[in-house]
Design an enzyme around this catalytic site. Structure first.
Site, PDB file in Angstrom:
ATOM      1  N   SER A 145       0.873  -1.184   0.000  1.00  0.00           N
ATOM      2  CA  SER A 145       0.000   0.000   0.000  1.00  0.00           C
ATOM      3  C   SER A 145       0.902   1.224   0.000  1.00  0.00           C
ATOM      4  CB  SER A 145      -0.851  -0.012   1.276  1.00  0.00           C
ATOM      5  OG  SER A 145      -1.344   1.271   1.578  1.00  0.00           O
ATOM      6  N   TYR A 158      -2.057  -1.119  10.512  1.00  0.00           N
ATOM      7  CA  TYR A 158      -1.997  -1.233   9.048  1.00  0.00           C
ATOM      8  C   TYR A 158      -0.683  -0.667   8.508  1.00  0.00           C
ATOM      9  CZ  TYR A 158      -3.823  -1.059   4.213  1.00  0.00           C
ATOM     10  OH  TYR A 158      -4.027  -1.237   2.861  1.00  0.00           O
TER      11      TYR A 158
HETATM   12  P1  NAD Z   1     -11.403  -6.593  -0.113  1.00  0.00           P
HETATM   13  O1  NAD Z   1     -11.997  -6.310   1.246  1.00  0.00           O
HETATM   14  O2  NAD Z   1     -12.219  -6.310  -1.341  1.00  0.00           O
HETATM   15  O3  NAD Z   1     -10.936  -8.114  -0.188  1.00  0.00           O
HETATM   16  C1  NAD Z   1     -10.261  -8.724   0.872  1.00  0.00           C
HETATM   17  C2  NAD Z   1     -10.117 -10.202   0.564  1.00  0.00           C
HETATM   18  O4  NAD Z   1      -9.393 -10.807   1.646  1.00  0.00           O
HETATM   19  C3  NAD Z   1     -11.454 -10.940   0.457  1.00  0.00           C
HETATM   20  O5  NAD Z   1     -11.333 -11.965  -0.507  1.00  0.00           O
HETATM   21  C4  NAD Z   1     -11.605 -11.521   1.857  1.00  0.00           C
HETATM   22  O6  NAD Z   1     -12.436 -12.684   1.890  1.00  0.00           O
HETATM   23  C5  NAD Z   1     -10.153 -11.887   2.164  1.00  0.00           C
HETATM   24  N1  NAD Z   1      -9.868 -12.033   3.586  1.00  0.00           N
HETATM   25  C6  NAD Z   1     -10.147 -11.153   4.585  1.00  0.00           C
HETATM   26  N2  NAD Z   1      -9.737 -11.660   5.777  1.00  0.00           N
HETATM   27  C7  NAD Z   1      -9.177 -12.894   5.491  1.00  0.00           C
HETATM   28  C8  NAD Z   1      -8.599 -13.926   6.283  1.00  0.00           C
HETATM   29  N3  NAD Z   1      -8.504 -13.804   7.617  1.00  0.00           N
HETATM   30  N4  NAD Z   1      -8.121 -15.026   5.663  1.00  0.00           N
HETATM   31  C9  NAD Z   1      -8.229 -15.175   4.324  1.00  0.00           C
HETATM   32  N5  NAD Z   1      -8.776 -14.235   3.524  1.00  0.00           N
HETATM   33  C10 NAD Z   1      -9.256 -13.118   4.109  1.00  0.00           C
HETATM   34  O7  NAD Z   1     -10.024  -5.813  -0.100  1.00  0.00           O
HETATM   35  P2  NAD Z   1      -9.217  -5.024  -1.228  1.00  0.00           P
HETATM   36  O8  NAD Z   1      -9.581  -3.592  -1.146  1.00  0.00           O
HETATM   37  O9  NAD Z   1      -9.296  -5.717  -2.554  1.00  0.00           O
HETATM   38  O10 NAD Z   1      -7.731  -5.167  -0.625  1.00  0.00           O
HETATM   39  C11 NAD Z   1      -6.847  -6.211  -0.972  1.00  0.00           C
HETATM   40  C12 NAD Z   1      -5.439  -5.837  -0.526  1.00  0.00           C
HETATM   41  O11 NAD Z   1      -5.064  -4.596  -1.117  1.00  0.00           O
HETATM   42  C13 NAD Z   1      -5.264  -5.647   0.988  1.00  0.00           C
HETATM   43  O12 NAD Z   1      -4.030  -6.179   1.403  1.00  0.00           O
HETATM   44  C14 NAD Z   1      -5.286  -4.138   1.159  1.00  0.00           C
HETATM   45  O13 NAD Z   1      -4.577  -3.712   2.299  1.00  0.00           O
HETATM   46  C15 NAD Z   1      -4.592  -3.714  -0.124  1.00  0.00           C
HETATM   47  N6  NAD Z   1      -4.866  -2.319  -0.536  1.00  0.00           N
HETATM   48  C16 NAD Z   1      -6.152  -1.908  -0.807  1.00  0.00           C
HETATM   49  C17 NAD Z   1      -6.380  -0.586  -1.197  1.00  0.00           C
HETATM   50  C18 NAD Z   1      -7.776  -0.067  -1.530  1.00  0.00           C
HETATM   51  O14 NAD Z   1      -7.941   1.158  -1.681  1.00  0.00           O
HETATM   52  N7  NAD Z   1      -8.788  -0.931  -1.673  1.00  0.00           N
HETATM   53  C19 NAD Z   1      -5.294   0.297  -1.286  1.00  0.00           C
HETATM   54  C20 NAD Z   1      -4.010  -0.155  -1.000  1.00  0.00           C
HETATM   55  C21 NAD Z   1      -3.808  -1.470  -0.624  1.00  0.00           C
END
Ligand code: NAD
Length: 263
Positions: A145, A158
């Site tokens: 991130s 985080y």
């Molecule tokens: P999301 O909430 O859409 O998806 C999260 C996924 O992780 C889902 O498939 C969920 O079932 C799974 N998950 C959650 N807890 C879990 C566990 N204990 N064991 C196994 N699976 C688990 O999230 P996203 O926005 O697509 O984020 C994905 C990654 O990208 C994360 O690491 C997040 O920190 C990072 N990220 C997101 C953003 C953003 O703006 N969305 C920005 C920077 C980084």
């Protein structure tokens, strides 16, 4: 630039929605068999598994390992070995967030975020790397991130986990630099996902703002391009890192943040 991943095996953690699902689809479109993972039962996740398999004509299995548990990543790697005979690409993507001042931050939330956003990547790498080494080729990619490089208040766990993920990436990249295995992370700024979109109406109401004001002045205040990163841009970066063109890219932090961390 798109790699031919026919016959390869990929694990994408947290791939039942958002960024992980786009990454799983991109890897499958390039020909890779896929292990998808996320919360919920196999039955609940069957539509996603079927979509990935049917749309791209690859084999796709769902493994519902909970990655907060230290043994979760090993279950995923074992499933890939049992079903497909090994693993070539590991994408550590599952993550969670909690926002509170440090003195009010529940210790169990700290433990859970460090376990999922950082330790799960360590456990997965430790299990997958020996198999990749033996094959003489591998790609380990973690979704970090912009918070792997800069901080925001109230996000102690985080920000700590994502900074740690970048450190872990650099360390393991050095450990396997001569083995045909690259290790990198991707650092998006705000990504347009349903989670973000669904916050807009409530924020408009709570702050008496228009939709555009919420997007530009609240959500994208730190992102100079004033554009969300798309899940396809993150998935495209994963494909680049899997290509032969990127064989010398290792220990890198691929930043897709619309200029956020340039400030
Ligand atoms: P999301 O909430 O859409 O998806 C999260 C996924 O992780 C889902 O498939 C969920 O079932 C799974 N998950 C959650 N807890 C879990 C566990 N204990 N064991 C196994 N699976 C688990 O999230 P996203 O926005 O697509 O984020 C994905 C990654 O990208 C994360 O690491 C997040 O920190 C990072 N990220 C997101 C953003 C953003 O703006 N969305 C920005 C920077 C980084």
């Amino acid at each position: 630039m798109n790699p031919d991943l026919n016959g390869k095996v990929s694990i994408v953690t947290g791939s039942t929605s958002g960024i992980g699902l786009a990454v799983a689809n991109a890897l499958a479109a390039a020909g890779s068999n896929i292990v998808i993972n996320g919360l919920g039962s196999a039955e609940e996740n069957e539509p996603v598994r079927k979509q990935v398999a049917d749309d791209h004509g690859v084999n796709c299995i769902f493994v519902g390992a909970n990655l907060i548990k230290p043994e979760g990543p090993a279950e995923l790697v074992q499933a890939a070995v049992d079903e497909f005979g090994g693993i070539d690409i590991l994408v550590n993507n599952a993550g969670m967030q909690y926002v509170a001042p440090v003195e009010e931050f529940p210790p169990e939330k700290w433990d859970a975020i460090i376990a999922l956003n950082l330790s799960a990547a360590f456990h997965g790498m430790a299990k997958a790397l020996p198999i990749m080494r033996e094959r003489g080729w591998g790609r380990i990619i973690s979704t970090a991130s912009a918070h792997s490089l800069v901080a925001s208040p109230y996000k102690a766990a985080y920000v700590s986990a994502k900074h740690g993920l970048y450190g872990l990436t650099k360390t393991i990249a050095l450990e396997c630099a001569a083995d045909g295995v690259t290790v990198n992370c991707i650092s998006p700024g705000y990504v347009w996902t349903p989670l973000v979109e669904e916050q807009i109406p409530d924020t408009m109401k709570a702050r008496s703002l228009t939709r555009d004001e919420v997007i530009n002045d609240v959500l994208l205040s730190a992102q100079p391009t004033k554009q969300f990163v798309t899940v396809e841009e993150v998935a495209g970066t994963v494909l680049y890192l899997c290509s032969d063109t990127a064989r010398n890219v290792t220990g890198a932090n691929m930043v897709l943040d619309g200029g956020w961390t340039a400030q």
